[in-house]
Design a protein around this motif. Structure first.
Motif, PDB file in Angstrom:
ATOM      1  N   GLY A  60       0.833  -1.191   0.000  1.00  0.00           N
ATOM      2  CA  GLY A  60       0.000   0.000   0.000  1.00  0.00           C
ATOM      3  C   GLY A  60       0.871   1.245   0.000  1.00  0.00           C
ATOM      4  O   GLY A  60       2.016   1.207   0.456  1.00  0.00           O
ATOM      5  N   TYR A  61       0.303   2.345  -0.506  1.00  0.00           N
ATOM      6  CA  TYR A  61       1.044   3.604  -0.602  1.00  0.00           C
ATOM      7  C   TYR A  61       0.257   4.745   0.025  1.00  0.00           C
ATOM      8  O   TYR A  61      -0.983   4.787  -0.057  1.00  0.00           O
ATOM      9  CB  TYR A  61       1.338   3.940  -2.062  1.00  0.00           C
ATOM     10  CG  TYR A  61       2.281   2.978  -2.736  1.00  0.00           C
ATOM     11  CD1 TYR A  61       3.641   3.248  -2.817  1.00  0.00           C
ATOM     12  CD2 TYR A  61       1.809   1.789  -3.288  1.00  0.00           C
ATOM     13  CE1 TYR A  61       4.512   2.359  -3.442  1.00  0.00           C
ATOM     14  CE2 TYR A  61       2.673   0.904  -3.906  1.00  0.00           C
ATOM     15  CZ  TYR A  61       4.022   1.196  -3.991  1.00  0.00           C
ATOM     16  OH  TYR A  61       4.877   0.308  -4.602  1.00  0.00           O
ATOM     17  N   GLU A  62       0.998   5.674   0.574  1.00  0.00           N
ATOM     18  CA  GLU A  62       0.422   6.840   1.226  1.00  0.00           C
ATOM     19  C   GLU A  62      -0.363   7.724   0.243  1.00  0.00           C
ATOM     20  O   GLU A  62      -1.401   8.278   0.588  1.00  0.00           O
ATOM     21  CB  GLU A  62       1.564   7.633   1.858  1.00  0.00           C
ATOM     22  CG  GLU A  62       1.174   8.902   2.569  1.00  0.00           C
ATOM     23  CD  GLU A  62       2.393   9.648   3.079  1.00  0.00           C
ATOM     24  OE1 GLU A  62       2.180  10.629   3.817  1.00  0.00           O
ATOM     25  OE2 GLU A  62       3.540   9.267   2.752  1.00  0.00           O
ATOM     26  N   HIS A  63       0.133   7.831  -0.981  1.00  0.00           N
ATOM     27  CA  HIS A  63      -0.488   8.705  -1.982  1.00  0.00           C
ATOM     28  C   HIS A  63      -0.920   7.904  -3.209  1.00  0.00           C
ATOM     29  O   HIS A  63      -0.578   6.720  -3.348  1.00  0.00           O
ATOM     30  CB  HIS A  63       0.476   9.811  -2.395  1.00  0.00           C
ATOM     31  CG  HIS A  63       0.951  10.666  -1.259  1.00  0.00           C
ATOM     32  ND1 HIS A  63       0.092  11.372  -0.449  1.00  0.00           N
ATOM     33  CD2 HIS A  63       2.204  10.906  -0.781  1.00  0.00           C
ATOM     34  CE1 HIS A  63       0.785  12.030   0.469  1.00  0.00           C
ATOM     35  NE2 HIS A  63       2.068  11.751   0.299  1.00  0.00           N
ATOM     36  N   HIS A  64      -1.656   8.551  -4.090  1.00  0.00           N
ATOM     37  CA  HIS A  64      -2.095   7.876  -5.316  1.00  0.00           C
ATOM     38  C   HIS A  64      -0.902   7.638  -6.250  1.00  0.00           C
ATOM     39  O   HIS A  64       0.183   8.204  -6.069  1.00  0.00           O
ATOM     40  CB  HIS A  64      -3.188   8.687  -6.015  1.00  0.00           C
ATOM     41  CG  HIS A  64      -2.769  10.066  -6.415  1.00  0.00           C
ATOM     42  ND1 HIS A  64      -2.015  10.331  -7.535  1.00  0.00           N
ATOM     43  CD2 HIS A  64      -3.000  11.273  -5.832  1.00  0.00           C
ATOM     44  CE1 HIS A  64      -1.795  11.626  -7.635  1.00  0.00           C
ATOM     45  NE2 HIS A  64      -2.388  12.226  -6.608  1.00  0.00           N
ATOM     46  N   ASP A  65      -1.116   6.764  -7.226  1.00  0.00           N
ATOM     47  CA  ASP A  65      -0.092   6.419  -8.223  1.00  0.00           C
ATOM     48  C   ASP A  65       1.173   5.839  -7.592  1.00  0.00           C
ATOM     49  O   ASP A  65       2.293   6.066  -8.083  1.00  0.00           O
ATOM     50  CB  ASP A  65       0.252   7.637  -9.086  1.00  0.00           C
ATOM     51  CG  ASP A  65      -0.941   8.103  -9.912  1.00  0.00           C
ATOM     52  OD1 ASP A  65      -1.621   7.235 -10.488  1.00  0.00           O
ATOM     53  OD2 ASP A  65      -1.200   9.314  -9.960  1.00  0.00           O
ATOM     54  N   PHE A  66       1.008   5.088  -6.506  1.00  0.00           N
ATOM     55  CA  PHE A  66       2.104   4.362  -5.865  1.00  0.00           C
ATOM     56  C   PHE A  66       3.230   5.291  -5.410  1.00  0.00           C
ATOM     57  O   PHE A  66       4.411   5.005  -5.612  1.00  0.00           O
ATOM     58  CB  PHE A  66       2.652   3.278  -6.809  1.00  0.00           C
ATOM     59  CG  PHE A  66       1.584   2.467  -7.488  1.00  0.00           C
ATOM     60  CD1 PHE A  66       0.533   1.927  -6.764  1.00  0.00           C
ATOM     61  CD2 PHE A  66       1.609   2.248  -8.858  1.00  0.00           C
ATOM     62  CE1 PHE A  66      -0.466   1.179  -7.379  1.00  0.00           C
ATOM     63  CE2 PHE A  66       0.618   1.502  -9.485  1.00  0.00           C
ATOM     64  CZ  PHE A  66      -0.421   0.966  -8.751  1.00  0.00           C
TER      65      PHE A  66
END
Length: 200
Positions: A60-66
């Motif tokens: 998982g990533y904190e922001h969009h688009d990895f």
């Protein structure tokens, strides 16, 4: 006819399956995913606040688009952001994109770590989990570059699997991470002090 009957009674397991909720403790709107999501807002969510991994390993990533901090997600329940953040010293409640991690059995995971960038300097081959690289004999709290020969790994900033997480895979960058800036958009330091294999 009989193979079809067996298939109907024993449906194939999904290789990757994750359910996300918009509220903590599995409350509110939810949705199942079997592949990557570049922006959870495109699915009508403003954020992910709890989740359950049914199968496969995910990042998982904190922001969009990895982009932003990375979080390894293995099979199990994550009722609250602290379950995936890995360290309470980084209060990150934002979770906007995710993707599957393609890796073989953790028993075949192998990685070379190098003292300096561009695969230079002293090197050690890893094929096990190490809660402390220094205790294993690595004489530095930094790693200059890494080559993932097989499987996938999660590397941590501090001993005991704490701090920033970096997910490194043989399926990405051909397994070559020649500079710490290749570890992720949130990488700000070459400090790595513990590593472990990602398990499906």
């Amino acid at each position: 006819v009989w193979p079809l009957t067996l298939l109907l009674h024993n449906p194939p397991l999904l290789l990757f399956q994750m359910i996300v909720w918009e509220q903590e403790h599995f409350q509110g709107k939810c949705q199942e995913f079997t592949s990557e999501c570049t922006n959870i807002m495109n699915c009508g969510f403003d954020n992910i606040r709890s989740l359950r991994v049914e199968s496969g390993a995910w990042v998982g990533y904190e922001h969009h688009d990895f982009q932003g901090q990375q979080f390894i997600l293995e099979r199990g329940e994550y009722p609250h952001w602290s379950g995936w953040s890995g360290s309470l010293s980084y209060h990150v409640e934002r979770f906007m994109s995710f993707r599957p991690v393609y890796c073989a059995s953790h028993r075949s995971s192998r990685m070379m770590i190098y003292e300096k960038e561009n695969f230079m300097g002293r090197t050690v081959e890893l094929c096990d989990d190490y809660p402390s690289l220094q205790a294993m004999g690595w004489m530095n709290n930094e790693v200059g570059s890494m080559h993932v020969q097989s499987g996938a790994w999660v590397c941590y900033q501090y001993p005991g699997y704490r701090g920033y997480q970096y997910i490194l895979e043989c399926e990405r960058h051909s397994g070559d991470y020649q500079h710490w800036k290749n570890w992720g958009s949130h990488a700000q330091t070459p400090q790595i002090q513990s590593v472990r294999r990602i398990q499906h």
